[in-house]
Design a protein around this motif. Structure first.
Motif, PDB file in Angstrom:
ATOM      1  N   ALA A 316       0.463  -1.099  -0.068  1.00 38.32           N
ATOM      2  CA  ALA A 316      -0.186  -0.105  -0.242  1.00 38.32           C
ATOM      3  C   ALA A 316       0.740   1.541  -0.100  1.00 38.32           C
ATOM      4  O   ALA A 316       0.408   1.795  -0.708  1.00 38.32           O
ATOM      5  N   TYR A 317       1.778   1.385   0.697  1.00 39.38           N
ATOM      6  CA  TYR A 317       2.512   2.321   0.828  1.00 39.38           C
ATOM      7  C   TYR A 317       3.436   2.196  -0.858  1.00 39.38           C
ATOM      8  O   TYR A 317       3.046   2.991  -0.566  1.00 39.38           O
ATOM      9  N   ALA A 318       4.278   1.722  -1.327  1.00 38.01           N
ATOM     10  CA  ALA A 318       4.769   1.488  -2.337  1.00 38.01           C
ATOM     11  C   ALA A 318       3.997   2.357  -3.611  1.00 38.01           C
ATOM     12  O   ALA A 318       4.311   3.105  -4.714  1.00 38.01           O
ATOM     13  N   LYS A 319       2.728   2.170  -3.488  1.00 40.49           N
ATOM     14  CA  LYS A 319       1.856   2.655  -4.014  1.00 40.49           C
ATOM     15  C   LYS A 319       1.647   4.201  -4.073  1.00 40.49           C
ATOM     16  O   LYS A 319       1.112   4.792  -5.054  1.00 40.49           O
ATOM     17  N   ILE A 340       6.923   4.531  -5.325  1.00 37.58           N
ATOM     18  CA  ILE A 340       8.210   4.019  -5.463  1.00 37.58           C
ATOM     19  C   ILE A 340       7.886   2.195  -5.761  1.00 37.58           C
ATOM     20  O   ILE A 340       8.930   1.489  -5.910  1.00 37.58           O
ATOM     21  N   ILE A 341       7.205   1.604  -6.016  1.00 39.02           N
ATOM     22  CA  ILE A 341       6.614   0.458  -7.225  1.00 39.02           C
ATOM     23  C   ILE A 341       7.389   0.234  -8.138  1.00 39.02           C
ATOM     24  O   ILE A 341       7.563  -0.688  -8.032  1.00 39.02           O
ATOM     25  N   SER A 556     -10.038 -19.961 -17.854  1.00 35.45           N
ATOM     26  CA  SER A 556     -10.019 -18.513 -16.386  1.00 35.45           C
ATOM     27  C   SER A 556     -10.565 -17.808 -17.113  1.00 35.45           C
ATOM     28  O   SER A 556      -9.821 -16.944 -18.699  1.00 35.45           O
ATOM     29  N   GLU A 557     -11.354 -16.603 -16.800  1.00 28.67           N
ATOM     30  CA  GLU A 557     -12.133 -16.100 -16.997  1.00 28.67           C
ATOM     31  C   GLU A 557     -10.319 -14.390 -16.275  1.00 28.67           C
ATOM     32  O   GLU A 557     -10.759 -13.533 -17.046  1.00 28.67           O
ATOM     33  N   LYS A 558      -9.675 -15.031 -15.259  1.00 29.20           N
ATOM     34  CA  LYS A 558      -9.468 -14.041 -15.009  1.00 29.20           C
ATOM     35  C   LYS A 558      -7.398 -14.343 -15.253  1.00 29.20           C
ATOM     36  O   LYS A 558      -7.438 -15.212 -13.852  1.00 29.20           O
ATOM     37  N   PRO A 559      -6.784 -14.258 -16.006  1.00 26.39           N
ATOM     38  CA  PRO A 559      -6.173 -15.348 -16.342  1.00 26.39           C
ATOM     39  C   PRO A 559      -5.288 -14.201 -15.084  1.00 26.39           C
ATOM     40  O   PRO A 559      -3.168 -14.786 -15.188  1.00 26.39           O
ATOM     41  N   GLU A 560      -4.852 -13.003 -14.371  1.00 25.30           N
ATOM     42  CA  GLU A 560      -4.414 -11.748 -13.757  1.00 25.30           C
ATOM     43  C   GLU A 560      -3.282 -12.871 -12.548  1.00 25.30           C
ATOM     44  O   GLU A 560      -2.074 -12.536 -12.630  1.00 25.30           O
ATOM     45  N   PHE A 561      -4.118 -13.702 -11.857  1.00 23.51           N
ATOM     46  CA  PHE A 561      -3.854 -14.261 -10.980  1.00 23.51           C
ATOM     47  C   PHE A 561      -2.979 -15.593 -11.185  1.00 23.51           C
ATOM     48  O   PHE A 561      -1.772 -15.340 -10.356  1.00 23.51           O
TER      49      PHE A 561
ATOM     50  N   LYS B 596       8.226  -6.642 -14.742  1.00 22.92           N
ATOM     51  CA  LYS B 596       6.489  -7.218 -15.253  1.00 22.92           C
ATOM     52  C   LYS B 596       5.870  -7.522 -14.837  1.00 22.92           C
ATOM     53  O   LYS B 596       4.268  -6.863 -15.286  1.00 22.92           O
ATOM     54  N   LEU B 597       5.380  -7.898 -13.254  1.00 23.61           N
ATOM     55  CA  LEU B 597       4.307  -7.774 -13.180  1.00 23.61           C
ATOM     56  C   LEU B 597       2.953  -6.248 -12.762  1.00 23.61           C
ATOM     57  O   LEU B 597       3.683  -5.158 -12.018  1.00 23.61           O
ATOM     58  N   PRO B 598       2.387  -6.690 -13.373  1.00 24.42           N
ATOM     59  CA  PRO B 598       1.240  -5.475 -13.096  1.00 24.42           C
ATOM     60  C   PRO B 598       1.152  -4.827 -12.110  1.00 24.42           C
ATOM     61  O   PRO B 598       0.843  -5.652 -10.921  1.00 24.42           O
ATOM     62  N   ILE B 599       0.817  -3.636 -10.964  1.00 24.99           N
ATOM     63  CA  ILE B 599       1.184  -3.412 -10.824  1.00 24.99           C
ATOM     64  C   ILE B 599      -0.284  -3.894  -9.319  1.00 24.99           C
ATOM     65  O   ILE B 599      -0.809  -4.041  -8.574  1.00 24.99           O
ATOM     66  N   GLU B 600      -1.589  -4.562 -10.427  1.00 21.86           N
ATOM     67  CA  GLU B 600      -2.462  -3.779  -9.776  1.00 21.86           C
ATOM     68  C   GLU B 600      -2.518  -5.733  -9.847  1.00 21.86           C
ATOM     69  O   GLU B 600      -3.767  -6.255  -9.274  1.00 21.86           O
ATOM     70  N   SER B 601      -1.619  -6.220  -9.467  1.00 15.60           N
ATOM     71  CA  SER B 601      -1.374  -7.567  -9.541  1.00 15.60           C
ATOM     72  C   SER B 601      -0.800  -8.368  -8.728  1.00 15.60           C
ATOM     73  O   SER B 601      -0.181  -9.967  -8.629  1.00 15.60           O
ATOM     74  N   PHE B 602      -0.307  -7.749  -7.961  1.00 16.70           N
ATOM     75  CA  PHE B 602       0.705  -7.657  -6.415  1.00 16.70           C
ATOM     76  C   PHE B 602      -0.506  -8.495  -5.563  1.00 16.70           C
ATOM     77  O   PHE B 602      -0.351  -9.442  -4.792  1.00 16.70           O
TER      78      PHE B 602
END
Lengths: 605, 605
Positions: A316-319, A340-341, A556-561, B596-602
């Motif tokens: 959360a802080y890094a974002k 900083i992320i 998979s509908e959500k490949p991001e995971f 590589k990992l998108p920020i929203e995928s952490f």
């Protein structure tokens, strides 16, 4: 203090997609009710309790701590109410038999619960956690009469329990313990002595506290073979279970600790306290160790709890915090600086935390299935079954406890590091996580004790290397199975090499140990850490294999995971696993590097 | 809290036997008075102050902390008296010019002093430590008139000083800073803004506090090129040096920190405070960075301070606490159990601490000679000389600061570990050492900042690898020179390989960085740690070479000290140096593993 959000998606991934818990539960005698819907509902409810009730008390609990006044301990504000919600929700008896009022669910679900409760508020979780140890011991060794009196209120959470082992002069080396138990002639005993570091030894959360106490009978042989086990309740229950007289056990002091300040760590003075022996005379230590593997996995969980919580805070802080620009160019050109992320080195720290939390969780969930079988062996009174699964579990226990708590501490420290100077300030709660995490490598057997248990006992003496051979065979098979999958080949190749090396190193240490017994202690730490890194690599590759399959299916509908799983596995192999090289090199160095220096030559004036 | 005993034997070994300080001082313009007798007397006196006055206040200082009442800060009991002894002993001006009342000794002696003061009581040492930063800045940039007013009381220790850089929204990225300085028309400025994390920003030890403040002029360009430097005294001195009016700077809060609790970390509000610019307009950041290398070495010392103190505490405990028997058989058969120092794994922890403290000390003493030349360049107004030596020193600074503070924290944690559960209890003081040590990787530039400074600035941009080539040439020469010495061959061989590898890795990173700028940040941490391990290996081998020579001569009455050096060098090469392998492997991994990992995928719900 970061507000905890239970990682339910990851938990479901492990339960349903990686380890097929539905099938595992279906084959357990006590798993029928643990169908996916019920398990899902339990996860949701537990997450709610953890996030909404326990997490908000974490920072304030640290600040306030526990207070001792006239022998009574006051827990921090809100703890009593939170505990009442915990108990009334039936959480204490989740994995304990229905005959005592429990919900009869498999042990593994209790571990999943423990992670959520513990991540939200580790200090809080110590109170019900110690009770579980007490309940497990009673369940196996108490007489039916004692079980009838003690188990229901403990299962209900109306009473709590402790484990009283440590004395001022001994912790690991319990053979030195001095607490005495003298027969009163009525079947009960007078227990006298001082116990220290007793977590939840005194508090205001429950109406009674049941101490399980290690002590010596008058005629007991010296050392570990003369220790017996006693039930010593704070308030002596009448035969009908109602509360009777106050017993002779008093909390004389609370320890001032680095962390887990909301957990009451007590000095308990037993002065002719009335107690009842459980189990056989002089076999108390063995009895105490029956559930040692389970207890140690309960502590191993602390590693992932603190890695997870610190990760959530740091992320959360890094974002949010902006400083400098990413080396490859502005990422947020309209902002005064990039979050900083976007700095690769900050990501290295975040991914370290994430890889530890999720990799460790996978290790725990795997071992939890073994714990289910083992526990059922005990509940069913099937000694052979118990022994078989306890031995299986026994190989994982020291690795999980030793390795995961060391890495949990590292992850907690990385969380501070992501915050920079602000990480050192109490208000953010990040430093508390590191202080709370610091105890985990010390209690329930230090890392050194785990290392010796692993290499000396579990690997060399008990199985002559078989434990390593069996587990590396699992790794090797996985490698072969995945070698042709282009996404997995990298991991399969690396794992195959480590599996072979792990065996070779084990063999080499066995040979050396025959001539040089100090070599076991000298190599043990490196062997433990090496084993941990390689084992976690396997569990990351396993997760990657499932993720890769899901992505490949396109279903998979959500490949991001799943893509995040692949990225984290890659990170683990690139940035954490290589540490095993150093340990591999150091474990085979001569023991005299450590033993040669005379004691008087460590310092000079 | 362990009672500190200054490691004078080791200090003398480094000064006289390893680095030939007598010859080094003989060639310095300000080294004539630093003859071996004088240096010896200074060491003894400083040790006395540290051991007898400062060490006893370490635990109580942590417990009591600092208190803020009506804008005034009260330091813990005993601090004021201790500070008076420190100041009246002439310690503050030890390495500062005699024209201001200092003793004119070389800078390096100040660093030796800092270690003793800091090990005895790091929190205490922050007050005079920050003053040194202020004095150094004034010495170089202030006008003769300002020097005449400020330098004597600062040198005397009657006044103290601070460095005011950080603001709530920025620390590392000072380009974001907002504090304003508006000309008053009389040559002075009105300074307004909020500074945080100001060590020694307010306290009761001195009659005045001189703040060096970074701020922006009204017409300043944005970013780092618009920052100027100001003197802002707490109490405005009259022309004759006497104290005049109270200035508009107020301590509005003290931070609640994990450790160094006896050091006052202040929020300072400047409200139209009168200040005077020093140095050139808009070049304040450069001026602030003149002594950055020295300041960072001052913080690197914290690594060895906490390693040393924790080692002393753990060693005493390990000799005293008895638990179990050594695996190779009873070592103290008449005792109930063996002292834990007989367990190889406990020795591993103790030797880790010892190797870090003594290896780090050697690194500091080496760099301190470079700092002597650099400082003299400044004092003599010889910009070329300053630049030459500052560049030399610049390569060592991030390694010393980054690597030694990380290892210092590890050593402090090992000290807790040796104590087992007792390490977690405040009364023993071991946990305080770890809390105090925790700040060192955060302030004066986090480890990540040091890593980027090393790889990005010092190695790739400023020297295109030359810094590594030069230092590895020193290592390579040492290897060749020692290859035929049977006691040294082992080390010489290993070092030669690492010297070659360090160069190759550097070259490889340079090539990668051309195409992929993120790779610098991605590799930086591993490069820093790798550099640290290899550099410390060289300094251990160097100590071993001297020790081996002394033993070989047969001229030494007390060979035990030298034998211990050999044993510790051996330990370092067997148990710590192999960690470099993991870093070598990780630093050349593709940066996309991190980016590589998108920020929203952490995380996923």
């Amino acid at each position: 203090m970061p507000a905890y959000k239970a990682p339910l998606r990851d938990m479901r991934f492990l339960l349903n997609e990686v380890f097929d818990y539905p099938a595992h539960y279906a084959q357990l005698p006590n798993g029928k009710d643990a169908d996916p819907d019920t398990v899902g509902a339990i996860l949701e409810e537990c997450a709610k309790l953890a996030e909404e009730v326990l997490s908000p008390l974490n920072l304030s609990g640290d600040e306030e701590g526990c207070k001792l006044e006239n022998g009574e301990v006051r827990t921090p504000k809100g703890f009593k109410e939170a505990y009442e919600q915990y108990a009334s929700g039936g959480w204490q008896g989740l994995s304990h038999p229905t005959e005592f009022g429990g919900q009869g669910m498999p042990m593994s679900l209790g571990l999943v619960k423990s992670e959520m409760i513990g991540t939200a508020n580790w200090s809080f979780s110590m109170y019900p956690g110690l009770s579980l140890g007490c309940m497990n011991t009673l369940m196996q060794y108490a007489t039916p009469e004692h079980k009838a009196i003690y188990m229901p209120p403990l299962t209900e959470g109306r009473w709590s329990g402790t484990m009283c082992l440590t004395e001022p002069h001994c912790g690991t080396d319990l053979g030195q313990l001095k607490t005495k138990a003298e027969p009163r002639g009525d079947g009960s005993y007078s227990v006298s002595g001082t116990k220290i570091f007793i977590s939840a030894g005194e508090h205001d959360l429950t109406e009674n506290i049941v101490h399980i106490v290690l002590a010596r009978l008058p005629d007991a042989p010296p050392g570990t073979r003369g220790i017996s086990l006693f039930i010593v309740p704070k308030i002596i229950p009448n035969a009908d279970g109602s509360l009777g007289a106050r017993n002779g056990v008093v909390c004389s002091a609370l320890e001032h600790k680095m962390g887990i300040k909301a957990s009451a760590t007590c000095v308990l003075n037993f002065e002719n306290a009335q107690g009842w022996m459980i189990g056989e005379a002089n076999k108390g230590l063995e009895a105490m160790f029956t559930f040692m593997n389970t207890a140690r996995i309960g502590t191993a969980i602390q590693g992932i709890c603190h890695a997870e919580l610190s990760f959530q805070g740091a992320l959360a802080y890094a974002k949010e915090r902006r400083s400098m620009r990413a080396l490859s160019g502005k990422k947020e050109p309209d902002k005064v600086a990039d979050a900083i992320i976007y700095h690769a080195d900050v990501r290295r720290m975040l991914l370290t935390q994430k890889a530890i939390a999720e990799g460790g969780r996978a290790m725990i969930y795997y071992a939890a299935q073994l714990a289910d079988h083992m526990t059922n062996g005990i509940v069913e009174g099937d000694q052979k079954k118990y022994k078989y699964w306890d031995d299986k579990l026994g190989f994982f226990t020291p690795i999980l406890k030793g390795f995961l708590t060391e890495l949990g501490l590292e992850a907690a420290n990385q969380g501070i590091q992501v915050f920079g100077g602000h990480g050192y300030i109490k208000e953010h709660g990040m430093e508390q996580i590191a202080r709370d995490a610091r105890i985990a490598t010390l209690y329930e057997g230090t890392t050194g004790v785990q290392a010796l248990d692993l290499l000396g006992r579990k690997v060399l003496i008990m199985t002559r290397g078989k434990a390593v051979r069996e587990f590396t065979a699992v790794i090797a098979k996985f490698s072969v199975d995945n070698m042709r999958n282009p996404r997995m080949r990298r991991y399969a190749t690396v794992l195959a090499k480590y599996a072979a090396e792990w065996n070779l190193l084990t063999m080499r240490l066995m040979l050396t140990a025959r001539k040089d017994r100090d070599s076991v202690s000298a190599a043990s730490h490196h062997f433990l850490m090496y084993s941990g890194y390689v084992m976690m690599a396997y569990f990351w590759a396993l997760q990657a294999a499932i993720a890769s399959e899901k992505i490949g299916n396109g279903g998979s509908e959500k490949p991001e995971f799943y893509k995040a799983k692949l990225a984290t596995a890659r990170f683990y192999f690139d940035h954490l696993l290589p540490r095993a090289k150093g340990h591999a090199s150091s474990m085979v160095k001569p023991s005299k590097t450590l033993t040669k220096l005379p004691i008087e030559s460590f310092v000079f004036d």
